[in-house]
Design an enzyme around this catalytic site. Structure first.
Site, PDB file in Angstrom:
ATOM      1  N   ARG A 239       0.852  -1.188   0.000  1.00 27.35           N
ATOM      2  CA  ARG A 239       0.000   0.000   0.000  1.00 27.35           C
ATOM      3  C   ARG A 239       0.891   1.243   0.000  1.00 27.35           C
ATOM      4  NH1 ARG A 239      -3.468  -2.666  -1.659  1.00 27.35           N
ATOM      5  NH2 ARG A 239      -5.560  -3.057  -0.818  1.00 27.35           N
ATOM      6  N   GLU A 268      -2.888   7.579  -4.433  1.00 25.87           N
ATOM      7  CA  GLU A 268      -3.292   6.962  -5.680  1.00 25.87           C
ATOM      8  C   GLU A 268      -4.568   7.592  -6.238  1.00 25.87           C
ATOM      9  OE1 GLU A 268      -3.612   2.364  -6.319  1.00 25.87           O
ATOM     10  OE2 GLU A 268      -1.898   2.805  -5.041  1.00 25.87           O
ATOM     11  N   HIS A 286      -0.701  -0.252  -9.925  1.00 25.57           N
ATOM     12  CA  HIS A 286      -1.375  -1.190  -9.012  1.00 25.57           C
ATOM     13  C   HIS A 286      -1.796  -2.485  -9.740  1.00 25.57           C
ATOM     14  CE1 HIS A 286      -3.515  -1.049  -4.870  1.00 25.57           C
ATOM     15  NE2 HIS A 286      -3.222  -2.288  -5.192  1.00 25.57           N
TER      16      HIS A 286
HETATM   17  C1  DGY Z   1      -5.532  -6.058  -2.975  1.00 24.91           C
HETATM   18  O1  DGY Z   1      -6.234  -7.038  -3.280  1.00 24.91           O
HETATM   19  O2  DGY Z   1      -5.575  -5.530  -1.868  1.00 24.91           O
HETATM   20  C2  DGY Z   1      -4.580  -5.557  -4.011  1.00 24.91           C
HETATM   21  O3  DGY Z   1      -4.004  -4.369  -3.671  1.00 24.91           O
HETATM   22  C3  DGY Z   1      -5.238  -5.461  -5.373  1.00 24.91           C
HETATM   23  O4  DGY Z   1      -5.458  -6.715  -5.804  1.00 24.91           O
END
Ligand code: DGY
Length: 326
Positions: A239, A268, A286
Site C-alpha cells: 500500500r 493513488e 497497481h
Molecule cells: C488487494 O487485493 O488488496 C490488491 O491491492 C489489489 O489486488
C-alpha cells in the site's frame, strides 16, 4: 420471491456477474472508472449487499446512507478502505479475497524487483528511442540480484511467497513482522527474523508486504530511507501510504538509494512530484494481482461472499469482522 438488491460498483468478470444475477437484483454499474461519491451514496440506499473495490471508501457516511446494508464484499485482499469498526457497530459484515492473489502478487513483486535491479524499463526506452548502437561494456549497468540480501517487511502469505522465490536466486532472506513466524516456516523459507532497523541496514532489496494501518503508515519515512544502503532498492507492492513518497523522491534524487519499484502510491492515482522524472524508478499502476486467472478468482470469491450471506444464509468464507447474524 423477493430477490435481495446488491450494488456492484465496477465492471467485473462475466462469470462473477452471472453468479450474482442468478440470486440478486443487481444494480450493475459496469464501468472501469471509480463510482462518483454522490452516485455511490444514492445507489447504496436500498441495497442489502455491496461489491466494491479498494478505491471506494466505505466509511461512516456511506454506512449512514445505507439503512438496509448487510454485507460489504471487497474485490481485494486489502480492506483499509473500509471502516471495519463502523461496519461492525452497524452490524454490517465485511469480507475480502485473501489467498487467491498471493502467488500472483509475489510474481509481480519479483517482476518489479528484477526490472529495477536490471534496469529493464530503461533498456526498453533506450531501444524504442533508437539509441542502441551496439553492445558496450559499460552500457546500462544494473545490480546483481542473486546472492544478495532480501528484506521482507510484513511476513504474511504474500511476504512468505516472495521469500520462497528468493531461494531460486540464492539470496539471504531477512524478514520483519510484528510477530515472528514458527521456526519451521523460517527453516522452510530459509528466512531469518530481524528487527526493522537491522533489516533496513542490511538489505540490498527491501520489499513491503504489510497491511496498511496506523502502525504501518509511513513506516518507511525519511529516517528509515536514510538507514538503508545507498546501493539498495525499495519495492512496494503493498500500500502506498506505507512509504513517505516525497521523502523517497528526495532520497532517490540525492543518490541515497539506488532505485525503487512501486506498484502503489501514497495518494493513488497521483504520484509525488518528481517521481515520474526519475529514471531509477519502475512505476506500475497497481497491477500486482492483475492476471486474468487471479482477477477472475477474486471476482468469484467476492461474488460468492454475497451469495453465501444474502441468498444461502451461510457465513462467507473470508469475513474481516464478526457479526452475530447477517
Ligand atoms: C488487494 O487485493 O488488496 C490488491 O491491492 C489489489 O489486488
Amino acid at each position: 420471491m423477493r430477490r435481495p438488491k446488491v450494488l456492484v460498483t465496477r465492471r467485473i468478470p462475466e462469470e462473477a456477474l452471472r453468479l450474482l444475477s442468478s440470486h440478486f437484483e443487481v444494480d450493475y454499474r459496469g464501468k472501469d472508472t471509480a463510482i462518483p461519491r454522490s452516485e455511490f451514496l444514492r445507489k447504496i440506499k436500498d441495497k442489502e449487499g455491496l461489491l466494491c473495490v479498494l478505491t471506494e471508501r466505505v466509511d461512516q457516511q456511506l454506512l449512514d446512507a445505507a439503512p438496509k446494508l448487510k454485507i460489504v464484499s471487497t474485490y481485494s485482499v486489502g480492506f483499509d478502505h473500509i471502516d471495519v469498526p463502523a461496519c461492525t457497530k452497524k452490524g454490517v459484515l465485511a469480507t475480502n479475497t485473501p489467498g487467491v492473489l498471493t502467488e500472483t502478487t509475489a510474481d509481480f513483486t519479483w517482476a518489479l524487483l528484477l526490472a529495477a535491479a536490471r534496469r529493464v524499463v530503461e533498456g526498453d526506452t533506450y531501444m524504442r528511442a533508437g539509441r542502441y548502437k551496439g553492445w558496450d561494456p559499460l552500457m546500462i549497468l544494473g545490480s546483481d540480484v542473486h546472492g544478495k540480501t532480501l528484506g521482507v517487511v510484513g511476513f504474511g502469505r504474500i511476504g512468505q511467497a516472495v521469500a520462497r522465490r528468493a531461494k531460486g536466486f540464492a539470496m539471504n532472506v531477512l524478514y520483519y513482522d510484528v510477530q515472528r513466524v514458527f521456526p519451521e516456516i523460517e527453516a522452510d523459507l530459509g528466512a531469518r527474523f530481524a528487527e526493522l532497523k537491522d533489516l533496513l541496514r542490511q538489505s540490498d532489496f527491501v520489499s513491503l508486504h504489510a497491511a496498511l494501518d496506523a502502525r504501518t503508515r509511513h513506516l518507511i519515512d525519511a529516517k528509515a530511507l536514510a538507514s538503508m544502503k545507498p546501493s539498495a532498492y525499495l519495492i512496494n507492492a503493498a500500500r502506498g501510504p506505507m512509504v513517505d513518497e516525497a521523502a523517497l523522491v528526495k532520497a532517490l534524487k540525492a543518490g541515497r538509494l539506488r532505485g525503487a519499484a512501486l506498484d502503489v502510491y501514497e495518494r493513488e492515482p497521483k504520484m509525488a512530484a518528481g517521481l515520474a522524472k526519475l529514471p531509477n524508478v519502475v512505476l506500475a499502476p497497481h497491477l500486482a494481482s492483475a492476471s486474468l486467472e487471479t482477477r477472475l478468482k477474486m471476482g468469484m470469491m467476492a461474488a460468492q461472499a454475497l451469495v453465501d450471506a444474502l441468498a444461502l444464509g451461510k457465513s462467507p468464507a473470508h469475513p474481516v469482522n464478526k457479526i452475530s447474524e447477517v
